[in-house]
Design a protein around this motif. Structure first.
Motif, mmCIF file in Angstrom:
data_model
loop_
_atom_site.group_PDB
_atom_site.id
_atom_site.type_symbol
_atom_site.label_atom_id
_atom_site.label_comp_id
_atom_site.label_asym_id
_atom_site.label_seq_id
_atom_site.Cartn_x
_atom_site.Cartn_y
_atom_site.Cartn_z
ATOM 1 N N GLY A 91 0.783 -1.231 0.000
ATOM 2 C CA GLY A 91 0.000 0.000 0.000
ATOM 3 C C GLY A 91 0.814 1.279 0.000
ATOM 4 O O GLY A 91 0.298 2.350 0.314
ATOM 5 N N GLU A 92 2.093 1.189 -0.374
ATOM 6 C CA GLU A 92 2.930 2.385 -0.420
ATOM 7 C C GLU A 92 2.404 3.373 -1.455
ATOM 8 O O GLU A 92 1.798 2.992 -2.445
ATOM 9 N N ASP A 93 2.665 4.651 -1.216
ATOM 10 C CA ASP A 93 2.403 5.671 -2.220
ATOM 11 C C ASP A 93 3.465 5.525 -3.303
ATOM 12 O O ASP A 93 4.555 5.005 -3.048
ATOM 13 N N ILE A 94 3.153 5.986 -4.502
ATOM 14 C CA ILE A 94 4.138 5.961 -5.587
ATOM 15 C C ILE A 94 4.260 7.359 -6.175
ATOM 16 O O ILE A 94 3.341 8.170 -6.094
ATOM 17 N N ARG A 95 5.426 7.624 -6.754
ATOM 18 C CA ARG A 95 5.635 8.898 -7.427
ATOM 19 C C ARG A 95 6.730 8.737 -8.469
ATOM 20 O O ARG A 95 7.485 7.777 -8.464
ATOM 21 N N ILE A 96 6.801 9.731 -9.344
ATOM 22 C CA ILE A 96 7.830 9.806 -10.372
ATOM 23 C C ILE A 96 8.789 10.923 -9.983
ATOM 24 O O ILE A 96 8.375 12.059 -9.764
ATOM 25 N N ASP A 97 10.066 10.582 -9.859
ATOM 26 C CA ASP A 97 11.103 11.565 -9.552
ATOM 27 C C ASP A 97 12.058 11.672 -10.736
ATOM 28 O O ASP A 97 12.122 10.769 -11.580
ATOM 29 N N VAL A 98 12.808 12.749 -10.762
ATOM 30 C CA VAL A 98 13.849 12.961 -11.769
ATOM 31 C C VAL A 98 15.111 13.394 -11.044
ATOM 32 O O VAL A 98 15.051 14.218 -10.123
ATOM 33 N N ILE A 99 16.233 12.835 -11.446
ATOM 34 C CA ILE A 99 17.523 13.291 -10.945
ATOM 35 C C ILE A 99 18.329 13.776 -12.141
ATOM 36 O O ILE A 99 18.519 13.040 -13.118
ATOM 37 N N LEU A 100 18.774 15.029 -12.060
ATOM 38 C CA LEU A 100 19.531 15.675 -13.143
ATOM 39 C C LEU A 100 20.981 15.825 -12.705
ATOM 40 O O LEU A 100 21.260 16.331 -11.620
ATOM 41 N N LEU A 101 21.891 15.388 -13.575
ATOM 42 C CA LEU A 101 23.319 15.392 -13.258
ATOM 43 C C LEU A 101 24.127 16.018 -14.387
ATOM 44 O O LEU A 101 23.832 15.796 -15.569
ATOM 45 N N ALA A 102 25.147 16.784 -14.002
ATOM 46 C CA ALA A 102 26.094 17.349 -14.964
ATOM 47 C C ALA A 102 27.413 17.567 -14.239
ATOM 48 O O ALA A 102 27.421 17.830 -13.033
ATOM 49 N N PRO A 103 28.521 17.454 -14.963
ATOM 50 C CA PRO A 103 29.830 17.678 -14.335
ATOM 51 C C PRO A 103 29.915 19.074 -13.716
ATOM 52 O O PRO A 103 29.455 20.050 -14.299
ATOM 53 N N GLY A 104 30.477 19.130 -12.516
ATOM 54 C CA GLY A 104 30.708 20.411 -11.870
ATOM 55 C C GLY A 104 29.490 21.069 -11.255
ATOM 56 O O GLY A 104 29.568 22.209 -10.820
ATOM 57 N N SER A 105 28.363 20.386 -11.231
ATOM 58 C CA SER A 105 27.172 20.975 -10.616
ATOM 59 C C SER A 105 26.576 19.987 -9.613
ATOM 60 O O SER A 105 26.773 18.777 -9.731
ATOM 61 N N GLN A 106 25.857 20.527 -8.658
ATOM 62 C CA GLN A 106 25.207 19.687 -7.666
ATOM 63 C C GLN A 106 24.070 18.912 -8.325
ATOM 64 O O GLN A 106 23.352 19.455 -9.171
ATOM 65 N N PRO A 107 23.884 17.650 -7.946
ATOM 66 C CA PRO A 107 22.745 16.891 -8.476
ATOM 67 C C PRO A 107 21.432 17.574 -8.086
ATOM 68 O O PRO A 107 21.325 18.152 -7.008
ATOM 69 N N ARG A 108 20.474 17.527 -8.991
ATOM 70 C CA ARG A 108 19.145 18.068 -8.709
ATOM 71 C C ARG A 108 18.162 16.912 -8.645
ATOM 72 O O ARG A 108 18.005 16.177 -9.615
ATOM 73 N N HIS A 109 17.501 16.765 -7.506
ATOM 74 C CA HIS A 109 16.497 15.723 -7.322
ATOM 75 C C HIS A 109 15.137 16.407 -7.329
ATOM 76 O O HIS A 109 14.802 17.152 -6.410
ATOM 77 N N ILE A 110 14.368 16.157 -8.372
ATOM 78 C CA ILE A 110 13.034 16.732 -8.494
ATOM 79 C C ILE A 110 12.049 15.665 -8.044
ATOM 80 O O ILE A 110 11.858 14.644 -8.725
ATOM 81 N N GLU A 111 11.476 15.870 -6.874
ATOM 82 C CA GLU A 111 10.532 14.912 -6.319
ATOM 83 C C GLU A 111 9.147 15.141 -6.909
ATOM 84 O O GLU A 111 8.737 16.276 -7.120
ATOM 85 N N ASN A 112 8.445 14.041 -7.155
ATOM 86 C CA ASN A 112 7.073 14.102 -7.659
ATOM 87 C C ASN A 112 6.985 14.970 -8.917
ATOM 88 O O ASN A 112 6.155 15.867 -9.007
ATOM 89 N N ALA A 113 7.852 14.668 -9.869
ATOM 90 C CA ALA A 113 7.958 15.468 -11.082
ATOM 91 C C ALA A 113 6.774 15.313 -12.018
ATOM 92 O O ALA A 113 6.523 16.189 -12.853
ATOM 93 N N TRP A 114 6.041 14.222 -11.901
ATOM 94 C CA TRP A 114 4.918 13.959 -12.801
ATOM 95 C C TRP A 114 3.616 14.091 -12.039
ATOM 96 O O TRP A 114 3.345 13.353 -11.111
ATOM 97 N N MET A 115 2.818 15.074 -12.421
ATOM 98 C CA MET A 115 1.484 15.230 -11.846
ATOM 99 C C MET A 115 0.515 15.426 -12.995
ATOM 100 O O MET A 115 0.372 16.542 -13.489
ATOM 101 N N PRO A 116 -0.092 14.331 -13.461
ATOM 102 C CA PRO A 116 -0.972 14.429 -14.634
ATOM 103 C C PRO A 116 -2.187 15.300 -14.406
ATOM 104 O O PRO A 116 -2.593 15.568 -13.330
#
Length: 116
Positions: A91-116
């Protein structure tokens, strides 16, 4: 050759994203889960929540803003929907996340990126 390099970069980015999630208390349940409607880069679980994670790596941080769009997120969401029952078994909740990565920058974690 270009395709092989892109594949290697993608795998390294997914490894980095998995380490980032694990460092924040997530358990990685699956990597590169292929479905009939698309591939899910990472499936992670933590405290009553299952996240289906799309990982994007770009050579330049400036290109990250264009790395993900509604069409790509819809494909990940469709893939996640097709296998959610395999991972959200208590019965866990589910979501779609995105992690964006590039050299020399901090990772960006976008939580709950998909909201139809």
């Amino acid at each position: 050759m270009k395709r092989q390099l892109a594949e290697q970069r993608g795998r390294r980015a997914e490894d980095e994203a998995a380490r980032l999630l694990e460092g924040h208390g997530w358990n990685i349940l699956a990597r590169r889960h292929k479905t009939k409607v698309g591939e899910i880069d990472l499936v992670a679980k933590r405290e009553g929540l299952v996240a289906f994670v799309e990982v994007k790596w770009r050579q330049r941080a400036a290109d990250l803003d264009l790395a993900i769009d509604e069409r790509r997120l819809a494909r990940v969401a469709a893939a996640a929907e097709s296998v959610a029952h395999e991972y959200a078994t208590d019965g866990e909740d589910i979501r779609i996340d995105v992690i964006l990565l590039a050299p020399g920058s901090q990772p960006r974690h976008i939580e709950n990126a998909w909201m139809p």
